[in-house]
Design an enzyme around this catalytic site. Structure first.
Site, PDB file in Angstrom:
ATOM      1  N   ASN A 394       0.891  -1.334   0.019  1.00  4.59           N
ATOM      2  CA  ASN A 394       0.312  -0.333  -0.181  1.00  4.59           C
ATOM      3  C   ASN A 394       0.753   1.120   0.229  1.00  4.59           C
ATOM      4  O   ASN A 394       1.193   2.462  -1.046  1.00  4.59           O
ATOM      5  CB  ASN A 394      -0.915  -0.180   1.151  1.00  4.59           C
ATOM      6  CG  ASN A 394      -2.190   0.483   1.466  1.00  4.59           C
ATOM      7  OD1 ASN A 394      -2.103   1.774   0.703  1.00  4.59           O
ATOM      8  ND2 ASN A 394      -3.112   0.571   1.568  1.00  4.59           N
ATOM      9  N   ASP A 395       1.451   1.822   1.189  1.00  4.03           N
ATOM     10  CA  ASP A 395       2.444   2.627   0.946  1.00  4.03           C
ATOM     11  C   ASP A 395       3.195   3.291   0.160  1.00  4.03           C
ATOM     12  O   ASP A 395       3.756   4.226  -0.358  1.00  4.03           O
ATOM     13  CB  ASP A 395       2.397   2.719   2.507  1.00  4.03           C
ATOM     14  CG  ASP A 395       1.936   2.852   3.362  1.00  4.03           C
ATOM     15  OD1 ASP A 395       0.709   3.469   3.404  1.00  4.03           O
ATOM     16  OD2 ASP A 395       1.591   2.100   4.878  1.00  4.03           O
ATOM     17  N   VAL A 396       3.757   1.993  -0.436  1.00  2.14           N
ATOM     18  CA  VAL A 396       5.049   1.985  -0.606  1.00  2.14           C
ATOM     19  C   VAL A 396       4.777   2.240  -2.246  1.00  2.14           C
ATOM     20  O   VAL A 396       5.837   1.887  -3.351  1.00  2.14           O
ATOM     21  CB  VAL A 396       6.096   0.576  -0.847  1.00  2.14           C
ATOM     22  CG1 VAL A 396       6.522   0.439   0.700  1.00  2.14           C
ATOM     23  CG2 VAL A 396       5.648  -0.815  -1.403  1.00  2.14           C
TER      24      VAL A 396
END
Length: 465
Positions: A394-396
């Protein structure tokens, strides 16, 4: 009983083996050999220490019993632990290293004659300084690792826990630790020693609770470094060469790894340690999700896009780890390759919950090493790829890191998956990632959301292929 000279030689051999272990662990191809070097070095170090304890007395037998008990427990845990729980295991073991350093320091302070450090109230100054630093760092490592474990296990919220005046309080406590060490070395008061330990345990809790989940890989490597320096400090106190070498290797390698992780996130080390990274307004996140349309599909749609692709890039993340989908993913990739589709894996340096988390899981599924690429090696390839298959990362993959200066992840290098012709994003829901922020990639025109368990969706895609 083994002579001091012979002990020194064997300790040197174990130290060399530890260095070779680190060298081997720097590459997936040589990691097994590195593990064997490390195991061999530790066996030699433990055996020499065991044989150096003295005559075969009652205490000698107790040492043997505890070695066997600890080794059996460690072997059992290592055998039973799933790969998905590896970050929690690492945090837990770090806490034990810190606690061991504290216990050794307590023993040395209460009974210095047994360690040839002097008498109670008259301990050698150098030994007392080493002991105090080792105990303080060990206490910080223990309490900090406990918080990291609780956050990773989900027992405690992964969101930052902050309060007014937190940073000044931490600064005051850190200064007080330095003052306490000075006063302890001056007076050798047992009361000051216990106060030092209590304050060090406290600062360990306070340093880790404001750190959000997205920074957890840095926290893991940082605590690894702390545990090494704690061991090295106690090694100087005990005048144990193997402990000094091992502690220094762990401490320095952990510090270097922390630097690499911070560089991978484009953040300073102090910014991570002192920040409340990940705190966001959840209400606004929910609001944004309600107002923005997303395209969702199923396994049939995903299989159709992949069948007609010439190249596919797999982006694994923590969602894959939770679903234990690495073996199903390998089967899907094998099916794609049978259809002459080029497949590669893109790994972000902070994907998952600890450094190298995704590499370990892919290695478990026997994914060839030459198909796995780090961010710098593969990021330019997304623009030429037909499909990016994001499985729980998600964040990456969040493009907001490049566009929104107000975002807590702004400036962090991310995988440019949005540049692919089509993006297939496997996720259970539109919930934010561990950093606590919404992912703009969900709402891109070329993104197709696959709402399902990662393993089940991957298996269904393979059937359709």
């Amino acid at each position: 009983m083994i002579s001091a000279n012979l002990s020194a030689i064997f300790y040197l051999v174990s130290g060399v083996l530890f260095i070779l272990a680190l060298r081997g662990l720097s590459s997936p191809e040589t990691s097994r050999q590195g593990n064997l070097f490390g195991i061999s070095g530790m066996v030699i170090a433990i055996t020499v220490t065991f044989l150096s304890t003295g005559n075969f007395s009652t205490g000698f037998i107790f040492v043997l019993i505890f070695i066997l008990a600890g080794g059996s427990i460690g072997a059992f845990i290592a055998y039973r632990i799933p790969m998905t729980a590896m970050p929690e295991l690492v945090a837990g073991f770090h806490s034990l290293v810190g606690l061991a350093a504290v216990f050794v320091a307590i023993s040395a302070f209460l009974n210095p004659e047994a360690f040839n450090l002097g008498m109670p109230g008259n301990i050698k100054l150098g030994s007392l300084i080493e002991m105090s630093i080792g105990a303080a760092v060990g206490a910080v490592t223990f309490s900090g690792s406990v918080i990291a474990f609780l956050k990773l296990q989900g027992i405690m919220s992964g969101s930052p826990i902050t309060f007014k005046g937190q940073h000044p309080l931490n600064a005051i406590i850190l200064v007080s630790i330095i003052i306490l060490i000075y006063l302890l070395c001056s007076t050798q008061s047992s009361n000051l020693f216990w106060i030092l330990l209590a304050v060090s345990f406290l600062i360990g809790f306070l340093l880790i609770i404001p750190i959000g989940g997205a920074d957890m890989p840095v926290v893991i490597s940082m605590l690894n470094s702390y545990s090494g320096w704690a061991a090295a400090g106690i090694g100087f106190t005990l005048e144990n060469t193997a402990l000094i070498i091992t502690g220094a290797l762990v401490g320095s390698s952990g510090a270097i790894l922390s630097y690499i992780m911070c560089k991978g996130m484009n953040r300073s080390f102090f910014n991570v340690i002192l920040g409340g990274f990940g705190a966001t307004d959840e209400t606004s996140v929910e609001k944004n999700k309600e107002q923005r349309p997303v395209k969702s599909g199923n396994a049939d749609d995903a299989a159709f896009l992949m069948k007609n692709a010439s190249s596919v890039i797999i982006v694994p993340g923590y969602g894959m780890a939770v679903a234990q989908a690495q073996h199903a993913l390998r089967e899907m990739v094998d099916t794609l390759k049978k259809n002459d589709i080029k497949v590669s894996y893109a790994i972000h340096p902070v994907a998952g919950r600890m450094p190298g988390h995704m590499n370990v899981l892919l290695a478990e599924a026997n994914v060839p090493y030459d198909e796995v690429f780090e961010l710098e090696e593969i990021n330019n390839d997304f623009a030429n790829a037909d499909v990016a298959f994001v499985i729980g990362a998600n964040d990456v993959t969040n493009p907001v890191a490049k566009t929104d200066p107000q975002s807590p992840i702004y400036g962090m290098p991310v995988l440019d998956v949005e540049k692919c012709k089509s993006v297939l994003f496997v996720k259970r829901s539109l919930s934010p990632g561990y950093a606590g922020i919404d992912n703009d990639l969900f709402y891109k025109e070329n993104t197709l959301m696959l709402f399902a368990d990662a393993k089940k969706m991957t298996e269904d895609i393979t059937k359709n292929l």
